[in-house]
Scaffold this motif. Sequence first.
Motif, PDB file in Angstrom:
ATOM      1  N   SER A  24     -29.756  50.766  21.274  1.00 42.20           N
ATOM      2  CA  SER A  24     -30.331  50.108  20.275  1.00 42.20           C
ATOM      3  C   SER A  24     -30.228  48.643  20.227  1.00 42.20           C
ATOM      4  N   THR A  27     -37.674  60.686  16.122  1.00 39.72           N
ATOM      5  CA  THR A  27     -36.260  60.676  16.178  1.00 39.72           C
ATOM      6  C   THR A  27     -35.704  61.678  17.206  1.00 39.72           C
ATOM      7  N   ALA A  84     -35.357  59.870  20.565  1.00 40.17           N
ATOM      8  CA  ALA A  84     -34.859  58.469  20.723  1.00 40.17           C
ATOM      9  C   ALA A  84     -33.951  58.232  21.431  1.00 40.17           C
ATOM     10  N   GLN A 139     -39.038  52.375  18.550  1.00 36.32           N
ATOM     11  CA  GLN A 139     -38.659  52.396  17.126  1.00 36.32           C
ATOM     12  C   GLN A 139     -38.548  53.927  16.614  1.00 36.32           C
ATOM     13  N   SER A 140     -37.544  54.384  16.393  1.00 39.83           N
ATOM     14  CA  SER A 140     -37.265  55.764  15.897  1.00 39.83           C
ATOM     15  C   SER A 140     -37.574  55.846  14.490  1.00 39.83           C
ATOM     16  N   GLY A 177     -39.610  58.601  13.196  1.00 37.50           N
ATOM     17  CA  GLY A 177     -40.194  59.901  12.911  1.00 37.50           C
ATOM     18  C   GLY A 177     -41.594  60.129  13.547  1.00 37.50           C
ATOM     19  N   ARG A 212     -34.268  67.012   6.511  1.00 40.28           N
ATOM     20  CA  ARG A 212     -35.300  65.847   6.370  1.00 40.28           C
ATOM     21  C   ARG A 212     -35.737  65.400   5.459  1.00 40.28           C
ATOM     22  N   SER A 262     -41.423  64.752   9.942  1.00 40.71           N
ATOM     23  CA  SER A 262     -40.616  64.787  11.032  1.00 40.71           C
ATOM     24  C   SER A 262     -41.095  65.982  12.187  1.00 40.71           C
ATOM     25  N   LYS A 294     -33.017  60.756   6.340  1.00 36.31           N
ATOM     26  CA  LYS A 294     -33.815  60.025   6.988  1.00 36.31           C
ATOM     27  C   LYS A 294     -33.690  60.091   8.498  1.00 36.31           C
ATOM     28  N   GLY A 295     -34.604  60.819   9.295  1.00 31.82           N
ATOM     29  CA  GLY A 295     -34.236  60.933  10.849  1.00 31.82           C
ATOM     30  C   GLY A 295     -33.281  62.078  11.095  1.00 31.82           C
ATOM     31  N   ASN A 296     -33.113  62.280  12.390  1.00 31.40           N
ATOM     32  CA  ASN A 296     -32.043  63.128  12.905  1.00 31.40           C
ATOM     33  C   ASN A 296     -30.753  62.410  12.608  1.00 31.40           C
ATOM     34  N   GLU A 297     -30.623  60.960  12.690  1.00 35.68           N
ATOM     35  CA  GLU A 297     -29.178  60.247  12.372  1.00 35.68           C
ATOM     36  C   GLU A 297     -28.875  60.258  11.060  1.00 35.68           C
TER      37      GLU A 297
END
Length: 335
Positions: free
Chosen positions: A14, A37, A40, A61-62, A64, A158, A162, A198-201
Amino acid sequence: MTFAKKALILGAASAVTAGLAVPVIAQSSSISGAGATFPAPAYQRWAVEFAKETKKQVNYQSVGSGAGVRQFHAGSVDFGATDEELQEKKGEFTAGAAGKRGALQIPMMGGTVTPAYNNPGCKNLKLTQAQVADIFLGKIKTWDQLKCGKGPITVAHRSDGSGTTYVFTNSLSCFSPEWKSKVGTGKAVKWPVGVGGKGNEGVAGLIQNTPGSIGYLNQAFVKGKITPAAVQNKAGKFVLANDVTGAAALNSVKLDARLGGEDCNPAGANSFPIASFTWVLAYKTGNGAKTDTIKQFFLWGLSPKGQAIAKQLDYVPLTGAVLARARAEVAKIGK
């Protein structure tokens, strides 16, 4: 690999891809991509190792899959990334910059999307396909109904467009006629129940911080307090998501001329039932001085070293004919 080591590696990735402490390099040696993502962590780790070997910079850039495809069509990135294959019938190969410059869709690795949960009172959760759908339909509301622990279930999903959601809802539509008719398949759907991240994160963060929660994640994001659920496959076996069960599923998928392909409920006794390829999107022409760097990065990711890193990070590496076809597609990228 321990969680601590993974965190260190992803943190380093990152930092590098965010542009921190990176020396100024020639424009032709610096490329940018955006999208899914899901892959990522692998793309960012590849970027770190690729930079060490070549002194060339890749910024991923992750954001989606939905945003990645939009940026690819806008021509604002050197490559896009998506977990949902582009659709000919929707004109996605001919929209915007893709239509002007030509679009290539290249599988880079595979992955699984697994129901995952945080409930210390529930060990070794096993879910039928109908149960997975009913949890996300809001019909199963408590852990008691699953006979695994106590208390209410908090569903996490999510909030952004996605490819991970597309893969998951595509399988739910195969698992449940009710899901197919009421919710359906898409990168973004109207969820009957739950809270969004937002995102898998973001979804991983929700599950990590919410005891009693369950959501869906790419296997690579299942760590810490998050536990994967075994899911019953088409053959009736309860299987956990891993590189072996993921490979068994993906090996049954037939790719078309554009290297797209999916199976919402793959056959095979060892197949995990929710699995997909993930693709990069490249332009056939108009890449100019960046052409060699783009091709070199993709081929590096498709090399034995790149695919070994993918496996290390809990993705499903490509093998055989699929890998050969992916490398041949990279060769079509031109100036």
